[in-house]
Design a protein around this motif. Sequence first.
Motif, PDB file in Angstrom:
ATOM      1  N   ALA A 192     -50.217   0.590 -41.080  1.00  0.00           N
ATOM      2  CA  ALA A 192     -50.211   1.412 -42.643  1.00  0.00           C
ATOM      3  C   ALA A 192     -48.513   1.725 -42.441  1.00  0.00           C
ATOM      4  N   LEU A 193     -48.070   1.870 -41.431  1.00  0.00           N
ATOM      5  CA  LEU A 193     -46.472   2.017 -41.363  1.00  0.00           C
ATOM      6  C   LEU A 193     -45.794   0.931 -41.867  1.00  0.00           C
ATOM      7  N   LEU A 194     -46.155  -0.200 -41.366  1.00  0.00           N
ATOM      8  CA  LEU A 194     -45.435  -1.630 -41.884  1.00  0.00           C
ATOM      9  C   LEU A 194     -45.663  -1.623 -43.213  1.00  0.00           C
ATOM     10  N   GLU A 195     -46.730  -1.496 -43.766  1.00  0.00           N
ATOM     11  CA  GLU A 195     -47.023  -1.517 -45.273  1.00  0.00           C
ATOM     12  C   GLU A 195     -46.171  -0.289 -45.959  1.00  0.00           C
ATOM     13  N   ARG A 196     -45.952   0.727 -45.788  1.00  0.00           N
ATOM     14  CA  ARG A 196     -45.215   1.779 -46.133  1.00  0.00           C
ATOM     15  C   ARG A 196     -43.723   1.573 -46.223  1.00  0.00           C
ATOM     16  N   PHE A 197     -43.437   0.500 -45.334  1.00  0.00           N
ATOM     17  CA  PHE A 197     -41.962   0.070 -45.475  1.00  0.00           C
ATOM     18  C   PHE A 197     -41.968  -0.979 -45.945  1.00  0.00           C
ATOM     19  N   GLY A 198     -42.913  -1.634 -46.819  1.00  0.00           N
ATOM     20  CA  GLY A 198     -43.014  -2.706 -47.639  1.00  0.00           C
ATOM     21  C   GLY A 198     -43.011  -4.368 -46.939  1.00  0.00           C
ATOM     22  N   LEU A 199     -43.534  -4.175 -45.619  1.00  0.00           N
ATOM     23  CA  LEU A 199     -43.547  -5.195 -44.757  1.00  0.00           C
ATOM     24  C   LEU A 199     -44.880  -5.999 -44.607  1.00  0.00           C
ATOM     25  N   PRO A 200     -45.005  -7.182 -44.368  1.00  0.00           N
ATOM     26  CA  PRO A 200     -46.396  -7.867 -44.610  1.00  0.00           C
ATOM     27  C   PRO A 200     -46.992  -7.712 -43.187  1.00  0.00           C
ATOM     28  N   THR A 201     -48.263  -7.859 -43.231  1.00  0.00           N
ATOM     29  CA  THR A 201     -49.276  -7.666 -41.804  1.00  0.00           C
ATOM     30  C   THR A 201     -50.217  -8.731 -41.600  1.00  0.00           C
ATOM     31  N   ASP A 202     -50.279  -9.743 -42.420  1.00  0.00           N
ATOM     32  CA  ASP A 202     -51.230 -10.798 -42.563  1.00  0.00           C
ATOM     33  C   ASP A 202     -50.282 -12.212 -42.671  1.00  0.00           C
ATOM     34  N   THR A 203     -50.721 -13.165 -42.391  1.00  0.00           N
ATOM     35  CA  THR A 203     -50.435 -14.542 -42.564  1.00  0.00           C
ATOM     36  C   THR A 203     -51.508 -15.714 -42.889  1.00  0.00           C
ATOM     37  N   ARG A 204     -51.251 -16.413 -43.627  1.00  0.00           N
ATOM     38  CA  ARG A 204     -52.353 -17.386 -43.883  1.00  0.00           C
ATOM     39  C   ARG A 204     -52.437 -18.606 -43.213  1.00  0.00           C
ATOM     40  N   TYR A 205     -51.356 -18.630 -42.248  1.00  0.00           N
ATOM     41  CA  TYR A 205     -51.392 -19.806 -41.485  1.00  0.00           C
ATOM     42  C   TYR A 205     -52.574 -19.574 -40.165  1.00  0.00           C
ATOM     43  N   PRO A 206     -53.188 -20.842 -39.971  1.00  0.00           N
ATOM     44  CA  PRO A 206     -54.283 -20.464 -38.720  1.00  0.00           C
ATOM     45  C   PRO A 206     -53.493 -20.616 -37.345  1.00  0.00           C
ATOM     46  N   ALA A 207     -54.361 -20.173 -36.549  1.00  0.00           N
ATOM     47  CA  ALA A 207     -54.010 -20.029 -35.040  1.00  0.00           C
ATOM     48  C   ALA A 207     -53.500 -21.215 -34.381  1.00  0.00           C
ATOM     49  N   GLU A 208     -54.267 -22.589 -34.739  1.00  0.00           N
ATOM     50  CA  GLU A 208     -53.687 -23.830 -34.038  1.00  0.00           C
ATOM     51  C   GLU A 208     -52.316 -24.193 -34.573  1.00  0.00           C
ATOM     52  N   VAL A 209     -51.794 -23.922 -35.929  1.00  0.00           N
ATOM     53  CA  VAL A 209     -50.683 -24.218 -36.613  1.00  0.00           C
ATOM     54  C   VAL A 209     -49.646 -23.492 -35.652  1.00  0.00           C
ATOM     55  N   LEU A 210     -50.038 -22.155 -35.662  1.00  0.00           N
ATOM     56  CA  LEU A 210     -48.878 -21.089 -35.002  1.00  0.00           C
ATOM     57  C   LEU A 210     -48.573 -21.550 -33.384  1.00  0.00           C
ATOM     58  N   ILE A 211     -49.921 -21.993 -32.878  1.00  0.00           N
ATOM     59  CA  ILE A 211     -49.581 -22.280 -31.516  1.00  0.00           C
ATOM     60  C   ILE A 211     -48.685 -23.454 -31.302  1.00  0.00           C
TER      61      ILE A 211
END
Length: 344
Positions: free
Chosen positions: A282-301
């Motif tokens: 909620a705090l991140l969203e209040r500051f206009g910051l994202p909390t999700d990504t569409r990239y899957p785990a294997e790509v980020l790893i």
Amino acid sequence: MTTVPVTASKNYNIVIGHGLLGTIGTEVRKLGKAEKICIVSETTVWPLYGEIVQESLEREGFAVCSYVFPAGEASKNGTVFLELLNFLAARQLSRSDMIVALGGGVVGDLGGFAAACFLRGIRFVQVPTTLLAAVDSSVGGKTAINLPAGKNLAGAFCQPSLVLCDLDTLASLPEAVFRDGCAEVIKYAMLYDPALFAYLEEAGPGFDREQVVSRCVTLKRDVVREDEFDTGARMKLNLGHTVGHAVEAESAFALSHGQGVAIGMAVICRAANIPDCGRLLALLERFGLPTDTRYPAEVLICHMLSDKKRTGGTVNLIIPRAIGDCAVVPTPVDRLESILEAGL
Ligand code: NAD
Ligand code: GLY
């Protein structure tokens, strides 16, 4: 005005307040003998604040020159770095002279690294003009440039002689750059300070600049005192950064560093499944910051495995236990995928 003294391999003060740029000459004079000052800055910041800094230094009798490079992360490279060293040599700065780094983290990192290397080390003053630089990069003496192989791969630990943080400069920041700095502010609250976290929840982005910057800087000062060379406690400052860097890199840097850190904090907090995770999101969203990504785990790893903070078969993840309490957890690389999947 607030002064935060730093005790490290070199002791110095961080001065935080309003209307400070016009006093830089007298503050630098207090640092002792110097004749020449090179102001290092970039093409966005210099037209806004270069003149007032230059005039203040000249009023104190310093011979001032300026090296201004194109704004942006792309300039934090070996070519600009060498050009700056050649500029300092051509202007015949001596060991007792100084650099004043006027700008955000890019200027501070590049100008600081040049100071660390020129004549095997001259003094420098950090004048941060972004929120990120004010609360993070100007404090603690990490200086660096990027190499084609990755970010911050060449650098030095080199403490400044003074940090002069004029909060008035934050007023001209583009909204998105301000928000990036807020991600780092929220990071400090999440790592160390439930009261700061609660204050940010209450005040939102209109928070009192001096109060919050001073608090963050004091928290970082304490970390640097304990672990200047980043072998233990300082690693906690990477909360959200391992996943954040992966998200930033995968987006080909369309996502900013602050957005990456915000997503990284959200992912690791969800994976840790702490009761207060909803408050962080909620705090991140209040500051206009994202909390999700569409990239899957294997790509980020794939990106996480090339992180320079990896040691052998483990990656040090910073795992929240509660608001204000996080732990460094050496994590075997074969556990990363399940952790990420739990947090995505
Ligand atoms: P930056 O220096 O590129 O500044 C961000 C943008 O804001 C730029 O476009 C800049 O021109 C503009 N800007 C700066 N001050 C302004 C002002 N007062 N008004 C209007 N525009 C202004 O980036 P940053 O976010 O400040 O710093 C990021 C850099 O810091 C990265 O290179 C990162 O690696 C480094 N960093 C270093 C440390 C460290 O400990 N040394 C810590 C964190 C980040
Ligand atoms: N920004 C991370 C550090 O200073 O260690």
